[in-house]
Design a protein around this motif. Structure first.
Motif, mmCIF file in Angstrom:
data_model
loop_
_atom_site.group_PDB
_atom_site.id
_atom_site.type_symbol
_atom_site.label_atom_id
_atom_site.label_comp_id
_atom_site.label_asym_id
_atom_site.label_seq_id
_atom_site.Cartn_x
_atom_site.Cartn_y
_atom_site.Cartn_z
ATOM 1 N N GLY A 52 5.630 -20.594 -9.220
ATOM 2 C CA GLY A 52 5.281 -21.730 -8.305
ATOM 3 C C GLY A 52 5.206 -21.042 -6.771
ATOM 4 N N ALA A 53 5.009 -19.868 -6.720
ATOM 5 C CA ALA A 53 4.761 -19.256 -5.470
ATOM 6 C C ALA A 53 3.481 -19.575 -4.892
ATOM 7 C CB ALA A 53 4.751 -17.611 -5.397
ATOM 8 N N LEU A 54 2.338 -19.579 -5.754
ATOM 9 C CA LEU A 54 0.975 -19.846 -5.119
ATOM 10 C C LEU A 54 0.672 -21.545 -5.450
ATOM 11 C CD1 LEU A 54 -1.046 -17.207 -6.847
ATOM 12 C CD2 LEU A 54 -0.674 -17.212 -4.391
ATOM 13 N N GLY A 55 -0.201 -21.967 -4.585
ATOM 14 C CA GLY A 55 -0.440 -23.400 -4.486
ATOM 15 C C GLY A 55 -1.889 -23.646 -3.523
ATOM 16 N N PHE A 56 -2.407 -24.658 -3.759
ATOM 17 C CA PHE A 56 -3.408 -25.130 -2.840
ATOM 18 C C PHE A 56 -3.145 -25.634 -1.697
ATOM 19 C CE2 PHE A 56 -6.188 -25.190 -6.712
ATOM 20 C CZ PHE A 56 -7.223 -24.375 -6.306
ATOM 21 N N THR A 57 -3.389 -25.307 -0.408
ATOM 22 C CA THR A 57 -2.773 -25.735 0.989
ATOM 23 C C THR A 57 -4.240 -26.073 1.606
ATOM 24 O OG1 THR A 57 -2.703 -23.694 1.888
ATOM 25 C CG2 THR A 57 -0.894 -24.299 0.997
ATOM 26 N N GLY A 64 -2.591 -20.792 -1.047
ATOM 27 C CA GLY A 64 -1.628 -20.033 -0.226
ATOM 28 C C GLY A 64 -0.312 -20.512 -0.709
ATOM 29 N N THR A 65 0.882 -20.009 0.244
ATOM 30 C CA THR A 65 2.168 -19.946 -0.225
ATOM 31 C C THR A 65 2.624 -21.025 0.702
ATOM 32 O OG1 THR A 65 2.610 -18.196 1.378
ATOM 33 C CG2 THR A 65 2.299 -17.592 -0.877
ATOM 34 N N PHE A 66 4.072 -21.183 0.362
ATOM 35 C CA PHE A 66 4.754 -22.195 1.369
ATOM 36 C C PHE A 66 4.738 -21.655 2.662
ATOM 37 C CE2 PHE A 66 9.073 -23.929 3.010
ATOM 38 C CZ PHE A 66 8.872 -25.149 2.950
ATOM 39 N N GLN A 67 4.534 -22.389 3.655
ATOM 40 C CA GLN A 67 4.476 -22.035 5.182
ATOM 41 C C GLN A 67 3.447 -20.967 5.571
ATOM 42 O OE1 GLN A 67 6.114 -24.866 6.492
ATOM 43 N NE2 GLN A 67 6.935 -23.901 7.950
ATOM 44 N N GLU A 68 2.767 -20.699 4.614
ATOM 45 C CA GLU A 68 1.705 -19.429 4.539
ATOM 46 C C GLU A 68 2.437 -18.167 4.966
ATOM 47 O OE1 GLU A 68 -0.937 -20.305 3.316
ATOM 48 O OE2 GLU A 68 -1.827 -22.112 3.909
ATOM 49 N N PHE A 92 4.129 -28.533 0.716
ATOM 50 C CA PHE A 92 3.335 -27.879 1.703
ATOM 51 C C PHE A 92 2.245 -28.182 1.551
ATOM 52 C CE2 PHE A 92 1.336 -24.274 3.819
ATOM 53 C CZ PHE A 92 1.918 -24.613 5.190
ATOM 54 N N THR A 123 -0.130 -30.501 4.059
ATOM 55 C CA THR A 123 -1.185 -30.056 4.771
ATOM 56 C C THR A 123 -2.490 -30.616 4.489
ATOM 57 O OG1 THR A 123 -1.213 -28.113 3.365
ATOM 58 C CG2 THR A 123 -0.146 -27.678 5.231
#
Lengths: 216, 175
Positions: A169-174, A183-187, B61, B65
């Motif tokens: 769960g490091a990567l996700g759509f932001t 992106g990642t949490f808080q980019e 997050f 966003t």
């Protein structure tokens, strides 16, 4: 096991388990349908790349084959003028957001875009669109691999692998719209994120956005 | 983070989590309630919520966003809202926004580190004859030229470095 049904793809009769999605039946029988966001193990296809259109007999509009379950007597054509037009547009949209430079790309031999272009006779060139020129931003913080967002096609394969296979769960759509990105949490950079550098996300990447450093 | 804020975030988040079912489907209501209490979504709050719902923090997050409703930066003491409605945009709303961004050293949607100023863009505020318009804590400022931008900031106690002209030419106006 589920019942076998016989269907016809481009005039070829094929038997397949009922309810299996058409895209996988076709690919397993050596019939190419362009695709990016589809992953066979995924329970719900996201149907977001809009590349895997086929023409189904009896339906006016093309249908995405990743979401189409096969049923007895289904008859489809993988090409039609309508399908080709939709695929061409989707392809050009993807290409406009992809930094070209195939000569130096680590995926140049296995690139899904190049494969699509070859199979469907598409040009790796923009006709109607201006390229979206983002500043090149490469996250090379992990030890073994790097992430070049300017090549990312937002197919979501790495996101799914990271969350459902690697269970990291490091990567996700932001973001949203044109600012949407993987992106990642808080980019934060990948090294600062929960990323364990397992490397499972590298192979599924269709466009060389994620790559092992030594393969460059 | 200001003093005592961590404590406040922790208590607010646990209060909200007490009211709502800890499932993924409740994520939006939870974020809305937390934002109501804290007036923004600090990273710590998002991490606490992700932990409670057992989902990756990046998903929280990502959702925050995705929707404009959520703000990721605390509101400043002076909240600057630059109108980007059609009329304001046409007569230089974008220029006013750029001026604020440059003077405050922050981007649209952010807050200065001292929490004095926060900067947002809004759609029409309904007084197009005064375009371009900036709303500061509900007070409307009309005809906001770059000079007026400095005027507003000085009025609220921002120290402005006098422009020297050196190294500012290039790319500024293309001249």
């Amino acid at each position: 096991m589920s019942k076998q049904v016989s269907i016809s793809i481009d005039g070829r009769t094929i038997t397949a388990p009922e309810g299996e999605k058409l895209l996988w039946v076709a690919l397993e029988n050596g019939i190419y349908i362009p695709n990016l966001c589809a992953m066979k193990e995924k329970s719900h296809p996201s149907g977001s790349c809009r590349l895997c259109y086929v023409q189904v007999e009896g339906r006016a509009e093309p249908v995405t084959s990743c979401t189409l379950p096969v049923t007895e007597g289904l008859s489809v054509q993988t090409r039609s003028p309508q399908v080709d037009r939709l695929v061409k547009s989707a392809f050009e949209l993807l290409l406009s957001n992809h930094r070209l430079g195939c000569g130096r790309c680590p995926r140049r031999k296995t690139c899904e875009l190049l494969k699509m272009a070859k199979e469907r006779g598409l040009k790796m060139k923009l006709f109607h669109l201006e390229p979206l020129e983002w500043p090149v931003e490469i996250d090379d913080s992990p030890k073994t691999f790097a992430f070049d967002r300017s090549r990312c096609l937002l197919c979501g394969r790495c996101v799914w692998i990271c969350q459902e296979v690697a269970k990291v769960g490091a990567l996700g759509f932001t973001g949203r719209g044109i600012d949407r990105r993987v992106g990642t949490f808080q980019e934060l950079s990948l090294a600062e994120s929960p990323c364990t550098e397992c490397g499972l996300c590298i192979d599924p990447c269709p466009s060389g956005a994620l790559y092992f450093k030594e393969s460059k | 983070m200001v003093e005592g804020e961590e404590e406040l975030i922790r208590t607010s988040v646990s209060e909200v989590l007490g009211e709502q079912e800890a499932v993924r489907e409740s994520l939006i209501p939870i974020l809305l309630r937390v934002q109501e209490k804290l007036s923004y979504l600090p990273p710590l709050a998002m991490e606490l919520i992700a932990g409670a719902l057992q989902i990756p923090a990046v998903d929280v997050f990502g959702l925050a966003t995705f929707y404009n409703q959520f703000r990721l930066h605390p509101p400043g003491k002076y909240q600057l809202q630059v109108c980007m409605g059609t009329a304001c945009y046409m007569v230089g709303g974008k220029i006013a926004l750029d001026c604020f961004e440059r003077r405050l050293g922050i981007n649209e949607g952010e807050t200065t580190p001292d929490r004095e100023f926060s900067l947002e863009r809004v759609a029409c505020v309904g007084c197009c004859t005064l375009a371009p318009v900036v709303v500061v804590n509900e007070e409307v400022e009309g005809r906001v030229t770059p000079t007026r931008v400095d005027g507003i900031l000085i009025a609220f106690g921002k120290k402005i470095q006098p422009s020297t002209g050196v190294g500012e030419k290039k790319g500024d106006d293309g001249s």
